[in-house]
Every structure is written in C-alpha cells, then in structure tokens.
Scaffold this active site. Structure first.
Site, mmCIF file in Angstrom:
data_model
loop_
_atom_site.group_PDB
_atom_site.id
_atom_site.type_symbol
_atom_site.label_atom_id
_atom_site.label_comp_id
_atom_site.label_asym_id
_atom_site.label_seq_id
_atom_site.Cartn_x
_atom_site.Cartn_y
_atom_site.Cartn_z
ATOM 1 N N SER A 39 33.567 43.534 35.045
ATOM 2 C CA SER A 39 34.214 43.994 33.810
ATOM 3 C C SER A 39 33.229 44.700 32.884
ATOM 4 C CB SER A 39 34.777 42.802 33.019
ATOM 5 O OG SER A 39 35.781 42.185 33.735
ATOM 6 N N HIS A 55 40.983 40.585 41.676
ATOM 7 C CA HIS A 55 40.909 39.205 41.207
ATOM 8 C C HIS A 55 42.083 38.411 41.766
ATOM 9 C CE1 HIS A 55 38.692 41.498 38.121
ATOM 10 N NE2 HIS A 55 37.924 40.432 38.074
ATOM 11 N N HIS A 99 38.912 48.061 34.567
ATOM 12 C CA HIS A 99 38.596 48.250 35.984
ATOM 13 C C HIS A 99 39.270 49.531 36.458
ATOM 14 C CE1 HIS A 99 36.803 44.359 37.214
ATOM 15 N NE2 HIS A 99 37.255 44.054 36.024
ATOM 16 N N SER A 148 35.746 35.485 39.312
ATOM 17 C CA SER A 148 35.594 36.428 40.433
ATOM 18 C C SER A 148 34.442 36.001 41.337
ATOM 19 C CB SER A 148 35.322 37.837 39.880
ATOM 20 O OG SER A 148 34.051 37.888 39.273
ATOM 21 N N TYR A 152 43.551 36.074 40.306
ATOM 22 C CA TYR A 152 44.560 35.823 39.255
ATOM 23 C C TYR A 152 45.571 36.964 39.135
ATOM 24 C CZ TYR A 152 41.592 38.742 36.229
ATOM 25 O OH TYR A 152 40.846 39.754 35.721
ATOM 26 N N GLU A 153 45.256 38.115 39.735
ATOM 27 C CA GLU A 153 46.227 39.213 39.732
ATOM 28 C C GLU A 153 47.317 38.975 40.770
ATOM 29 O OE1 GLU A 153 44.255 43.324 39.097
ATOM 30 O OE2 GLU A 153 42.665 42.034 39.839
ATOM 31 N N ASN A 157 30.033 35.503 26.687
ATOM 32 C CA ASN A 157 30.516 34.593 25.632
ATOM 33 C C ASN A 157 30.093 33.167 25.967
ATOM 34 O OD1 ASN A 157 32.755 35.162 27.786
ATOM 35 N ND2 ASN A 157 33.184 33.105 27.010
ATOM 36 N N ALA A 213 31.254 39.358 34.821
ATOM 37 C CA ALA A 213 31.166 38.855 33.455
ATOM 38 C C ALA A 213 31.441 37.363 33.541
ATOM 39 C CB ALA A 213 32.217 39.537 32.603
ATOM 40 N N HIS A 266 39.333 38.692 26.021
ATOM 41 C CA HIS A 266 38.922 39.797 26.895
ATOM 42 C C HIS A 266 38.099 40.813 26.101
ATOM 43 C CE1 HIS A 266 38.862 42.097 30.532
ATOM 44 N NE2 HIS A 266 39.513 43.123 30.003
HETATM 45 N N1 HPA Z 1 35.582 31.963 31.371
HETATM 46 C C1 HPA Z 1 35.991 32.480 32.544
HETATM 47 N N2 HPA Z 1 35.751 33.732 32.881
HETATM 48 C C2 HPA Z 1 35.052 34.502 32.045
HETATM 49 C C3 HPA Z 1 34.591 34.018 30.812
HETATM 50 C C4 HPA Z 1 34.875 32.669 30.466
HETATM 51 O O1 HPA Z 1 34.490 32.163 29.390
HETATM 52 N N3 HPA Z 1 33.924 35.041 30.208
HETATM 53 C C5 HPA Z 1 33.974 36.095 31.060
HETATM 54 N N4 HPA Z 1 34.670 35.776 32.167
#
Ligand code: HPA
Length: 270
Positions: free
Chosen positions: A26, A79, A57, A208, A81-82, A231, A109, A244
């Site tokens: 990402s 992914h 993406h 991922s 989750y998609e 984060n 990420a 996001h």
């Molecule tokens: N959790 C899961 N996936 C992520 C996060 C997170 O805090 N940050 C970026 N991808």
C-alpha cells in the site's frame, strides 16, 4: 494456465531473464518511478491473471532496470480480505517461478505492536505467524512446483537479510528485524487482539504477505520481506483509531528510505 500467463508476460514485457521480482505494498507505487527502460502491462490483459481492487493499488506488472539489473514489479496485490481464493495467490507466485524469478522482495504496510517501533520506520521480517486462518497451498498439491508438506522454517533468506542489514547500516537507514503476524482483515484489530499478538512475540501486524511467502517457499524462491510501519496497533499508545488514510500517510513517510534501501540492494545483488 500458469505457463500461458508466464509466456504472455515474457513476450509482452520483452523480458530477458529477470531474477528479482518486487511486490509493492500500500502506498509504495512510487518505487517504480526510478526504474529505467520501463514497460508496463495491466493485470487485466494477462490471461488467467486475477484483478486487484483496493484503493492505492494499481494492478500493473512493470518491467524495468536498476543499473544493469532487470526486475519485475507487481504494483497491486491480491488480499484475501477482498475475497480472493488463497490458491490465486499461489498461482501468481508460480507464474513468477515459471518466468525464472529466484528472489522475491515483498513490501507491505503494517501496524506496530511495540512502542519502540514507531510509524514511519521499517521492519525487516525475520519470521511470521500465520493467523489468517487461510493457506494458499490448500487443495490438491501442484507437484510441478513443490512438495505436499513443505518445511518453511528458513523462508526469509538469512543471506538476503544480512545483505539488507549491511546496506542499512552503511546508508544510515534504521532497520530493525521483527516478526510479522498476518490477520485476515479487513477490520483493524481490537486492542485486546493487539495486546495478545504482542505477547505471542509478534512485532507487527498486517493483512498480506504471508500467503505470497508460503507459496514462494513452496516453489523455492528466496524471500526478503520489509514492513513499512504505518501506525501503532489499536490501543497501543493512544485512543486514535487506525485508518486506511493513516496507513497511506505512514507509508509516504518511510517510502523514501525503503526505496533507497531496495535500489541499493538490487544494484549490489548478484
Ligand atoms: N493492522 C492490520 N493491518 C495493517 C495495519 C494495522 O494496524 N496497518 C497497516 N496495515
């Protein structure tokens, strides 16, 4: 189907013999800007290739050079989750194997599970925990690419990791090693989950990478994995909710360092 996809890619990107492929996470699309002699094709034009839909993406396969090294970049990943079947991810990796790729660099990420691992920093993945509940090798084994029960205890190549750490030290880029835990997503974690993952020995969490890595291990492609910490995990340091937008902003912060690190790595790799 795998061979047909590979043949189409080799022909339309006019590939010579790339040894290294890079999967961009990402907000890391900027990686391809510095490549020379670029050629681009869209996933949707490749026969039997899945499509990617997430924001940030792109769904493009790019051939380019860094110095005299020919590389292949996947800008846009699949992914779970998609709603993709995990087997689709294995197929994508087998296509790379068919093309002749020996080393796969995977970026992602991720959220931090440690206060000392702050947003904007980079984590070299030394191992993973598959907490996604899914596996790309489920189903009939594809014997052309690997065994039914592959051992994957040294999948994050120690040689590639050492090279990467040496470059980071030389170029003064902060790089810590850690364990990546994969959740299925798409929701961010609860504070209780984050606290549990940290106790388990994970350092970062994301949605991922693990399926790609398992498939690469299956077909004997070496992996270098790097997480961009975007984060803090939910509840770790403040009451702010992960989002996001925060993920994309965190990726931008670390992108320059990651790109410098990988360009140097690829130039020096032999
Ligand atoms: N959790 C899961 N996936 C992520 C996060 C997170 O805090 N940050 C970026 N991808």
């Amino acid at each position: 189907m795998i061979k047909q996809s590979a043949e189409y890619i080799i022909k339309s990107l006019q590939l010579h013999k790339p040894q290294i492929a890079v999967i961009l996470g990402s907000g890391l699309g900027q990686f391809v800007e510095g490549l020379t002699k670029k050629k681009v094709i869209k996933y949707k034009d490749i026969p039997h290739f899945p499509q990617s839909s997430v924001e940030g993406h792109k769904g493009e396969l790019i051939r380019g050079f860094i110095g005299n090294k020919e590389i292949l970049c996947l800008n846009g990943r699949f992914h779970l989750y998609e709603g993709y079947e995990p087997e689709i991810i294995a197929r994508t990796i087998y296509i790379l194997k068919e093309i002749g790729i020996k080393q796969l660099i995977i970026t992602n990420a991720a959220g931090s599970l440690r206060k000392a691992l702050s947003p904007g920093s980079l984590m070299l993945i030394k191992d993973h925990i598959n907490f996604s509940g899914k596996n790309p090798l489920v189903g009939r084994n594809n014997d052309d690419y690997g065994p039914r029960f592959p051992a994957i205890n040294n999948v994050y190549s120690s040689k590639m990791r050492q090279q990467c750490l040496n470059i980071a030290r030389r170029t003064k880029i902060k790089l810590k090693q850690g364990v990546y835990l994969m959740v299925l997503g798409p929701n961010f974690e609860t504070p209780a989950e984050i606290a549990m993952f940290a106790k388990w020995g994970a350092d970062a969490v994301g949605m991922s990478t693990v399926p790609e890595v398992i498939a690469a291990a299956h077909c004997s492609i070496d992996v270098l994995g790097i997480s961009v910490i975007t984060n803090y995990g939910s509840g770790l340091v403040h009451n702010q909710m992960p989002s996001h937008e925060e993920t994309l902003a965190g990726a931008a912060l670390a992108a320059n360092n990651l790109i410098k690190l990988l360009y140097t790595f690829i130039k020096e790799e032999n």
